[in-house]
Write a protein that holds these residues in place. Structure first.
Motif, short mmCIF file in Angstrom:
data_model
loop_
_atom_site.label_atom_id
_atom_site.label_comp_id
_atom_site.label_asym_id
_atom_site.label_seq_id
_atom_site.Cartn_x
_atom_site.Cartn_y
_atom_site.Cartn_z
N VAL A 56 0.67 -1.32 -0.10
CA VAL A 56 0.07 -0.05 0.11
C VAL A 56 0.77 1.29 0.01
O VAL A 56 0.64 2.43 -0.88
CB VAL A 56 -0.98 -0.25 1.31
N HIS A 57 1.85 1.16 0.80
CA HIS A 57 2.64 2.57 1.17
C HIS A 57 3.78 2.67 0.30
O HIS A 57 4.60 3.53 0.44
CB HIS A 57 2.84 2.69 2.54
N GLY A 58 4.72 1.46 -0.17
CA GLY A 58 5.93 1.50 -0.67
C GLY A 58 6.91 0.77 0.24
O GLY A 58 6.36 0.18 1.47
N ASP A 59 8.01 0.58 -0.23
CA ASP A 59 9.08 -0.10 0.39
C ASP A 59 9.61 0.60 1.79
O ASP A 59 9.79 1.94 1.71
CB ASP A 59 10.25 -0.64 -0.58
N LEU A 60 9.91 -0.16 2.52
CA LEU A 60 10.21 0.40 4.01
C LEU A 60 11.70 0.94 3.81
O LEU A 60 12.42 0.19 2.79
CB LEU A 60 10.48 -0.67 4.92
N SER A 61 12.20 1.94 4.23
CA SER A 61 13.60 2.50 4.28
C SER A 61 14.27 1.67 5.49
O SER A 61 15.58 1.39 5.34
CB SER A 61 13.68 4.03 4.72
N SER A 62 13.81 1.43 6.64
CA SER A 62 14.46 0.65 7.51
C SER A 62 13.35 0.03 8.58
O SER A 62 12.22 0.61 8.57
CB SER A 62 15.41 1.56 8.46
N LEU A 63 13.65 -0.92 9.42
CA LEU A 63 12.90 -1.61 10.25
C LEU A 63 13.67 -1.81 11.65
O LEU A 63 14.74 -2.36 11.46
CB LEU A 63 12.30 -2.77 9.91
N SER A 64 12.80 -1.57 12.77
CA SER A 64 13.54 -1.33 14.09
C SER A 64 12.78 -2.33 14.84
O SER A 64 11.59 -1.96 15.17
CB SER A 64 13.94 -0.20 14.57
N VAL A 65 13.38 -3.24 15.84
CA VAL A 65 12.51 -3.96 16.73
C VAL A 65 13.15 -3.81 18.06
O VAL A 65 14.11 -3.95 18.25
CB VAL A 65 12.90 -5.55 16.26
#
Length: 320
Positions: A56-65
């Motif tokens: 829906v929104h496009g590819d993530l630039s980064s993911l943090s957990v």
């Protein structure tokens, strides 16, 4: 004009995973709450959420957990990115980082839930303006997050101050403790389930004048004294379900007694300021994880954000 930035974050807790996607300004675009059941179910639901969000929104630039632990955070370790010897059934030795890297084609970073909450407090709560402070949570377990020089501290791995040995509080000689690894470490003596095991009812059902509360304050003060002597933080922020409002005065008084007038600089500490409640809101951990994702993508903190409570729109639980 700033280039597009899409940030993903997970606050991975023992009962629920909060997942969110936000834009450069920290505005939540989509979010969900997933029950923490089995790793296959829970991580599968989290992966599905981020795949759908990216469509829906496009590819993530980064993911943090920000995750419950213990975690292996040393990049040189063979089990780097794993949840390690957790008492959470079914989650020991789960490759959390590896699973998410298969889902998201972007940098994925992992830290403790308490370190992420500390970041949230630094940006929007009781840690604002401070370079070095501790964030302590007293609940199902006892965790300590640590910011030094304005960034989360890990060293060779993350701190596990909840498992230090502490002197027995007066009147508590007969309780064995509940930690499956250490028995009567701090967590084994003073977490919420330890209080329930000792007194026969959950902590929130104990009356205000019950002897449980001065005993609990003594144990929390023992932790704060150790943090004070070893780290000398600017502030210790203490939260979690056990920390009801009357506990703060008890902990401050017990800490003064434990420090016992040692060191002139400690004698000048303003305890009302030094032992503080968290103020960044219930989703400080998710806020902190989003901020870490921003920092991964841009190499700076999102000081322009004006976000105090990010998890707001989609409150339902996704049963994996």
């Amino acid at each position: 004009m700033s280039e597009p930035l899409l940030l993903g974050a997970i606050e991975a807790g023992g009962t629920k995973f909060l997942c969110a996607v936000a834009d450069r300004d920290g505005t939540i675009l989509t979010e969900t709450r997933i029950a923490t059941t089995t790793p296959v179910e829970t991580l599968g639901a989290a992966s599905a959420f981020f795949r759908d969000a990216q469509r829906v929104h496009g590819d993530l630039s980064s993911l943090s957990v920000g995750s419950f632990g213990p975690l292996s955070l040393n990049p040189l370790a063979g089990d780097y990115g794993h949840i390690t010897s957790t008492p959470k059934p079914g989650w020991e030795n789960i490759d959390l980082l590896g699973h998410l890297r298969q889902t998201v084609d972007a940098p994925v970073t992992l830290d403790t839930d308490v370190n992420c909450a500390a970041v949230g407090e630094r940006l929007f709560g009781s840690g604002q303006g401070l370079d070095s402070f501790c964030y302590v949570t007293i609940g199902t377990g006892i965790g300590v997050g640590l910011l030094i020089g304005g960034v989360p501290h890990g060293g060779a791995n993350h701190p596990e101050a909840g498992h230090i040995a502490v002197p027995r509080a007066p009147g508590d000689d007969g309780f064995a403790g509940i930690c499956p690894f250490h028995g009567d470490c701090l967590e084994g003596l003073a977490c919420g389930p330890a209080m329930a095991a000792r007194w026969g009812v959950p902590a929130e059902q104990l009356p205000a004048d019950h002897p449980a509360w001065p005993m609990e304050a003594d144990y929390i003060a023992a932790l704060c004294a150790t943090l004070t002597y070893v780290i000398r933080p600017d502030r210790i922020i203490v939260g979690g379900g056990v920390m009801q409002p009357p506990m703060y005065a008890r902990v401050r008084a017990a800490l003064v007694a434990r420090l016992a007038g040692y060191d002139a600089s400690m004698r000048t500490i303003d305890m009302d300021d030094y032992i503080a409640a968290p103020t960044a809101g219930a989703s400080a951990g998710l806020t902190g994880a989003l901020a870490l994702a921003y920092r991964t993508a841009t190499r700076q903190w999102p000081m322009h954000w004006r976000m105090a409570e990010p998890f707001h729109a989609n409150k339902e639980t996704v049963d994996a």
